[in-house]
Design a protein around this motif. Structure first.
Motif, PDB file in Angstrom:
ATOM      1  N   VAL A 247       1.096  -0.832   0.618  1.00 51.28           N
ATOM      2  CA  VAL A 247       0.028   0.257   0.073  1.00 51.28           C
ATOM      3  C   VAL A 247       0.120   1.193  -0.099  1.00 51.28           C
ATOM      4  O   VAL A 247       1.069   2.328  -0.385  1.00 51.28           O
ATOM      5  N   ASP A 248       1.662   1.267   0.865  1.00 52.63           N
ATOM      6  CA  ASP A 248       2.925   2.549   1.171  1.00 52.63           C
ATOM      7  C   ASP A 248       4.108   1.954   1.232  1.00 52.63           C
ATOM      8  O   ASP A 248       4.791   1.239   2.389  1.00 52.63           O
ATOM      9  N   SER A 249       5.298   1.493   0.596  1.00 54.00           N
ATOM     10  CA  SER A 249       6.723   1.687   0.842  1.00 54.00           C
ATOM     11  C   SER A 249       7.301   2.453   1.505  1.00 54.00           C
ATOM     12  O   SER A 249       8.416   2.240   1.782  1.00 54.00           O
ATOM     13  N   THR A 250       6.796   3.708   2.296  1.00 52.21           N
ATOM     14  CA  THR A 250       7.364   4.629   3.207  1.00 52.21           C
ATOM     15  C   THR A 250       7.691   4.356   4.136  1.00 52.21           C
ATOM     16  O   THR A 250       7.001   3.746   5.019  1.00 52.21           O
ATOM     17  N   ALA A 251       9.127   3.953   4.198  1.00 53.00           N
ATOM     18  CA  ALA A 251       9.285   4.238   6.174  1.00 53.00           C
ATOM     19  C   ALA A 251       9.713   2.226   6.146  1.00 53.00           C
ATOM     20  O   ALA A 251      10.030   1.790   6.978  1.00 53.00           O
ATOM     21  N   ALA A 252       9.902   1.847   4.345  1.00 57.13           N
ATOM     22  CA  ALA A 252       9.916   0.079   4.991  1.00 57.13           C
ATOM     23  C   ALA A 252      11.453  -0.391   5.234  1.00 57.13           C
ATOM     24  O   ALA A 252      11.666  -0.599   5.979  1.00 57.13           O
ATOM     25  N   GLY A 253      12.790   1.134   4.226  1.00 56.89           N
ATOM     26  CA  GLY A 253      13.943   1.007   4.840  1.00 56.89           C
ATOM     27  C   GLY A 253      13.927   0.953   6.183  1.00 56.89           C
ATOM     28  O   GLY A 253      15.219   0.259   6.443  1.00 56.89           O
ATOM     29  N   ASP A 254      13.369   2.252   6.959  1.00 57.77           N
ATOM     30  CA  ASP A 254      13.792   1.796   8.315  1.00 57.77           C
ATOM     31  C   ASP A 254      13.352   1.342   8.600  1.00 57.77           C
ATOM     32  O   ASP A 254      13.834   0.229  10.006  1.00 57.77           O
ATOM     33  N   VAL A 255      11.863   0.517   8.779  1.00 60.76           N
ATOM     34  CA  VAL A 255      11.972  -0.544   9.289  1.00 60.76           C
ATOM     35  C   VAL A 255      13.095  -1.834   9.753  1.00 60.76           C
ATOM     36  O   VAL A 255      13.179  -1.715   9.903  1.00 60.76           O
ATOM     37  N   PHE A 256      12.823  -2.199   7.792  1.00 64.95           N
ATOM     38  CA  PHE A 256      14.328  -3.321   8.389  1.00 64.95           C
ATOM     39  C   PHE A 256      15.191  -2.736   8.814  1.00 64.95           C
ATOM     40  O   PHE A 256      15.765  -4.214   9.490  1.00 64.95           O
ATOM     41  N   ASN A 257      15.750  -1.753   8.996  1.00 65.64           N
ATOM     42  CA  ASN A 257      16.902  -1.381   9.592  1.00 65.64           C
ATOM     43  C   ASN A 257      17.151  -1.203  10.993  1.00 65.64           C
ATOM     44  O   ASN A 257      18.072  -2.390  11.677  1.00 65.64           O
ATOM     45  N   GLY A 258      15.401  -1.066  11.454  1.00 63.87           N
ATOM     46  CA  GLY A 258      15.534  -0.713  13.358  1.00 63.87           C
ATOM     47  C   GLY A 258      15.539  -2.520  13.363  1.00 63.87           C
ATOM     48  O   GLY A 258      15.707  -3.087  14.733  1.00 63.87           O
ATOM     49  N   ALA A 259      14.368  -3.468  12.552  1.00 65.48           N
ATOM     50  CA  ALA A 259      14.813  -4.559  12.686  1.00 65.48           C
ATOM     51  C   ALA A 259      16.026  -5.662  12.855  1.00 65.48           C
ATOM     52  O   ALA A 259      16.280  -6.508  13.631  1.00 65.48           O
ATOM     53  N   LEU A 260      16.275  -5.487  11.949  1.00 64.19           N
ATOM     54  CA  LEU A 260      18.072  -5.717  11.500  1.00 64.19           C
ATOM     55  C   LEU A 260      18.771  -5.584  13.934  1.00 64.19           C
ATOM     56  O   LEU A 260      19.342  -6.176  13.638  1.00 64.19           O
ATOM     57  N   ALA A 261      19.015  -4.835  14.046  1.00 62.37           N
ATOM     58  CA  ALA A 261      19.541  -3.863  14.648  1.00 62.37           C
ATOM     59  C   ALA A 261      19.136  -4.753  15.758  1.00 62.37           C
ATOM     60  O   ALA A 261      19.726  -5.150  16.794  1.00 62.37           O
ATOM     61  N   VAL A 262      17.850  -4.879  16.014  1.00 62.07           N
ATOM     62  CA  VAL A 262      17.016  -5.575  17.315  1.00 62.07           C
ATOM     63  C   VAL A 262      17.351  -7.083  17.184  1.00 62.07           C
ATOM     64  O   VAL A 262      17.803  -7.681  18.066  1.00 62.07           O
TER      65      VAL A 262
END
Length: 305
Positions: A247-262
């Motif tokens: 629906v909306d790819s806004t912040a998908a990359g940010d979510v990926f990076n935050g999740a990767l760090a976790v």
């Protein structure tokens, strides 16, 4: 050192989003549909993603002394983010992003950096002990490059694992890359860093190897619905992404990076951490907005993806 502690250094914006049938070309006016404002900024998005996914996070940023800055600080506290080092700039307004989202979920973004552009190394002096004691430092490129270089070098000297999300796309010097343990470009960013056109998994593999050869131990090229390509010490692995209705790819990359760090802070290896990150990003693209799209850890448990 607290290996579970994640320090995010980066930007805070207020996103102003318009939904429309297609993204206008230069000179074109398009009548859009719904409009809404949503807290954003790559740094803030990543900090919220870390918090919602169960990570222990300190956020270092700078906002304006205005309504957007005050709203952002309040929202961070509600998310359980340590905001002691979210600074207020008396001169510059808070950062703003103007975002157009089309019917396919693709977006076009223009950012007015505001106070983000005033986050300089001197502002981080009080936060250096927190960075030195962390397990992971996560950064992006919406703050001054001299600050990124300073913090990355300091963290590397202290043995802190440095993750750099090289967004927005920019050229990076060898002195910065030498300080980075993991770099996470998307297709466009991988092209800029490698000089190789990236349009499929094969070209992404070549680009990842080329970036690895510049001195970064681990390269993760994010490929949207195609998943991610990992190059770790020259060895390639592809992690598929869950197939969802975007629906909306806004912040998908940010979510990926935050999740990767976790995931890394919890002791997962790189492939498992990337798998976790792909799942988190897949959930986020099924929703509108930046921080409003970021999933919580219990959504994984519930089997939503």
């Amino acid at each position: 050192m607290d290996i579970k502690r994640i320090v995010v250094v980066g930007s805070t914006n207020m996103d102003m989003v318009v939904k429309t049938s297609h993204i206008p070309v230069p000179g074109e006016t398009v009548l859009g549909g719904s409009f809404f404002m949503n807290p954003g900024g790559k740094g803030a998005n990543q900090a919220v993603a870390v918090a919602r996914l169960g990570g222990n996070v300190i956020f270092i940023s700078k906002v304006g002394n205005d309504v957007f800055g005050k709203q952002s600080a309040q929202l961070f506290e509600e998310e359980g983010i340590n905001t002691y080092h979210v600074l207020s700039d008396a001169e510059m307004p808070s950062g703003v992003a103007l975002i157009t989202v089309d019917d396919a979920g693709e977006n076009s973004i223009v950012v007015a950096s505001g106070a983000n552009g005033n986050l300089f190394p001197d502002d981080l002096k009080d936060a250096l002990p927190e960075i030195a004691a962390a397990g992971i430092l996560l950064m992006q490129l919406e703050i001054p490059m001299e600050t990124v270089q300073f913090v990355a070098q300091y963290a590397a000297e202290k043995g802190v694992r440095v993750i750099l999300n090289p967004a927005p796309a920019n050229t990076l010097g060898p002195e910065l890359l030498r300080c980075v343990n993991i770099i996470t470009p998307n297709k466009k960013e991988a092209e800029m860093l490698s000089g190789i056109k990236v349009n499929n998994l094969d070209s992404a593999k070549k680009a990842a190897k080329a970036i690895c050869s510049q001195g970064v131990n681990t390269v993760v090229v994010t490929m949207g619905p195609l998943g991610a390509v990992i190059c770790q010490e020259g060895k390639i692995q592809v992690v598929p992404a869950p197939q969802v209705e975007a629906v909306d790819s806004t912040a998908a990359g940010d979510v990926f990076n935050g999740a990767l760090a976790v995931a890394l802070s919890e002791g997962k290896d790189i492939p498992d951490a990337v798998t976790f990150a792909c799942k988190a990003a897949a959930i986020s693209v099924t929703r509108l907005g930046a921080q409003s799209s970021i999933p919580y850890r219990n959504e994984f448990i519930a089997g939503n993806i």
